[in-house]
Design a protein around this motif. Structure first.
Motif, PDB file in Angstrom:
ATOM      1  N   THR A 312       0.832  -1.203   0.000  1.00 21.59           N
ATOM      2  CA  THR A 312       0.000   0.000   0.000  1.00 21.59           C
ATOM      3  C   THR A 312       0.866   1.253   0.000  1.00 21.59           C
ATOM      4  N   ALA A 313       1.864   1.266   0.865  1.00 16.94           N
ATOM      5  CA  ALA A 313       2.768   2.418   0.925  1.00 16.94           C
ATOM      6  C   ALA A 313       3.537   2.576  -0.379  1.00 16.94           C
ATOM      7  N   LEU A 314       3.928   1.456  -0.991  1.00 16.51           N
ATOM      8  CA  LEU A 314       4.702   1.522  -2.231  1.00 16.51           C
ATOM      9  C   LEU A 314       3.872   2.114  -3.369  1.00 16.51           C
ATOM     10  N   VAL A 315       2.644   1.609  -3.556  1.00 12.44           N
ATOM     11  CA  VAL A 315       1.792   2.116  -4.638  1.00 12.44           C
ATOM     12  C   VAL A 315       1.485   3.594  -4.422  1.00 12.44           C
ATOM     13  N   SER A 316       1.103   3.941  -3.192  1.00 15.70           N
ATOM     14  CA  SER A 316       0.807   5.346  -2.894  1.00 15.70           C
ATOM     15  C   SER A 316       2.051   6.216  -3.053  1.00 15.70           C
ATOM     16  N   GLY A 317       3.198   5.679  -2.614  1.00 10.63           N
ATOM     17  CA  GLY A 317       4.437   6.444  -2.714  1.00 10.63           C
ATOM     18  C   GLY A 317       4.863   6.677  -4.153  1.00 10.63           C
ATOM     19  N   ILE A 318       4.684   5.672  -5.016  1.00 11.87           N
ATOM     20  CA  ILE A 318       5.047   5.839  -6.424  1.00 11.87           C
ATOM     21  C   ILE A 318       4.157   6.884  -7.080  1.00 11.87           C
TER      22      ILE A 318
END
Length: 564
Positions: A312-318
């Motif tokens: 979740t953090a990765l997708v939002s961060g990208i």
């Protein structure tokens, strides 16, 4: 309006109007694919177009790329969505994620793809942040990150946009499955919370999100905008090849393009059939595992939950990092590699392109507002005139048909049909083409809130001798204000992001933010691209802001309606 005589024919008429462009477009594609295109001097029917298609260099590679990237992006997006929901559904963090879906959904595919490209390119922001102190790079490395032959960058660009969409569909389906009760039952049988969700909740909601998944699969296999920015080029995916043939001045290429479009349609149908077989196989495998009594350990549960949070953090961060990168490039002065930030900030690029993106913004707003207004009226009419006790969105695959049939398979044929009707250019054909794609999203956004309306409000108004129109305008529509604004925001964001319908239906003469941003992609001017991508993203986000704030302003003296 329910129960009034003369309205029973409206639902099939509206659905027919929405499906007619798809049918006309497919007919306009099938005939050239069979060698019949009188406008180009080809009469009769033959397999010559398919023979010409088979001789195309790199066709097999393009077909393989389309299948691989489409299935991989869909499977990865679905796996991430399920992992997040299984690990975090029912928590405060999941509630915050639900509220944050609107901004993620508002980012158009093209803007997200540009942001990802500027983030992960060899000279992108990530490389700048870790150079030279970590990598030792003093100039951009010779790495094929974008347009890689395996289509990995394209898959990543599709995933970061499809995960929020599938999450929204899953969140909408969750209340109908009574997840809390199912998880309690699974926990009582010895399953952990993650496996309990996978065994108890997922089987109940998957049938409700099956059609959205199929729409994601069809889009991922045939994406144009994302593939132009992130996809391979030698050869590209099949949809890009078809687009190139369609743009050729020699009319005989229309025959090859039509044959390629039919091949693309066949590939999507085959992929959908393969996906359905995989669903059946997975269901049987899960039944076997449940019967075998496998429960899994606590460590695996913790790891899966942590992985869901990390993804979740990765997708939002990208997505967020891509937008920040676009914002930096839009105001960047000199910015050499490996400097992490520009030497100076300037508004020169915005000033230089203000007139250009101003015109494109007006065109985008006009098309989006007109299309969404028509779609909203048609959706409300369909919902209100549906037979009592029957939901208007139960037409299922009929509603999703324009989203499942590849755009490249019917839009060229629709363009030919529009030209034959004297509608080859201007705003009218663009609005007509956009309506085909906007209407399903608007209808599906309104169907659940309308079905959830308490019928006692209507009964009370009827007891006060209020007629059908009075009950509609004074009772149901005020109660539906927030869902209608949300549906309008979804419809406008879809319209803003549409590229191929705008390009083909408008004959290339209607400049929107999406068409202009993709036109600039070939030039490689990061500053200009960033300006248009940011304005495009803002155009899609503003309706969601209005939808969030509108009810609080309009119903400021009615507390319960502000949050309904």
């Amino acid at each position: 309006m329910r129960g009034r005589s003369g309205t029973g024919l409206l639902p099939p008429v509206i659905l027919g109007l929405m499906l007619l462009p798809v049918a006309a477009g497919l007919a306009g594609t099938v005939m050239p694919a069979m060698g019949h295109l009188p406008a180009a001097g080809f009469s009769g029917f033959s397999l010559m177009p398919f023979a010409m298609l088979a001789e195309t260099p790199g066709l097999g590679r393009a077909v393989g790329l389309s299948i691989w990237t489409g299935i991989a992006a869909t499977a990865l997006s679905l796996a991430i969505t399920i992992l997040i929901a299984a690990g975090w559904a029912g928590t405060r963090a999941f509630g915050r994620l639900e509220r944050g879906l609107a901004p993620l959904l508002a980012v158009p595919h093209a803007a997200a793809a540009f942001g990802l490209a500027f983030l992960i390119a060899p000279s992108g922001w990530i490389a700048r942040l870790v150079s030279p102190w970590l990598t030792g790079w003093t100039r951009p490395p010779d790495l094929l990150v974008l347009a890689d032959p395996a289509g990995l960058a394209l898959i990543a660009g599709l995933v970061i946009k499809e995960v929020p969409f599938l999450m929204l569909m899953l969140v909408a389906a969750l209340p109908q499955a009574n997840p809390a009760q199912r998880i309690r039952l699974a926990r009582s049988l010895g399953y952990g919370p993650v496996r309990g969700w996978l065994r108890g909740v997922l089987p109940a909601i998957y049938p409700q999100i099956r059609l959205p998944i199929y729409a994601v699969l069809a889009y991922s296999m045939t994406a144009i905008d994302t593939a132009l920015i992130l996809g391979p080029t030698t050869p590209p995916t099949l949809s890009i090849l078809i687009l190139r043939w369609t743009a050729q001045p020699a009319l005989d290429y229309r025959l090859v393009a039509a044959a390629g479009a039919m091949l693309q349609l066949g590939l999507v149908v085959g992929a959908l059939a393969l996906w359905r077989l995989a669903e059946i196989g997975y269901a049987r495998l899960m039944v076997m595992r449940v019967c075998a009594g496998a429960r899994g350990g606590h460590g695996a549960e913790t790891a899966l939950r942590a992985l869901g949070g990390a993804v979740t953090a990765l997708v939002s961060g990208i997505l967020g990092g891509g937008l920040v990168t676009l914002a930096l490039w839009s105001i960047a002065g000199p910015w050499g590699f490996p400097m992490p930030l520009p030497e100076a900030l300037t508004g020169v690029t915005w000033a230089r392109h203000a007139a250009h993106f101003g015109e494109a913004s007006l065109n985008t707003a006009f098309v989006a507002l007109t299309t969404t207004a028509i779609a909203l009226v048609l959706a409300l009419t369909l919902i209100e005139t549906a037979p009592a006790g029957q939901r208007a969105d139960r037409a299922g695959w009929l509603i999703y048909l324009p989203l499942i049939v590849p755009q490249i398979s019917f839009l060229p044929g629709l363009q030919t049909a529009l030209i034959g009707m004297g509608l080859g250019q201007g705003f009218t054909p663009v609005v007509m083409a956009h309506l085909v794609f906007v209407f399903p999203y608007v209808l599906l956004s309104l169907a659940d809130p309308h079905a959830a309306l308490d019928p006692r409000y209507d009964q009370m108004a009827r007891s006060l001798r209020q007629g059908a129109w009075a009950r509609l305008w004074r009772v149901r529509l005020p109660l539906l204000l927030r869902p209608m604004l949300t549906a309008a925001a979804v419809g406008m964001s879809v319209s803003v992001a549409l590229y191929l319908p705008t390009l083909l239906a408008g004959g290339g003469r209607i400049a929107t933010l999406t068409t202009e941003a993709l036109a600039l992609a070939a030039g490689g001017d990061r500053r200009a691209i960033s300006v248009f991508a940011l304005v495009q993203g803002a155009a899609a986000l503003v309706p969601f802001v209005v939808a969030a704030l509108g009810p609080a302003i309009i119903w400021r003296n009615r507390r319960d309606l502000r949050h309904g």
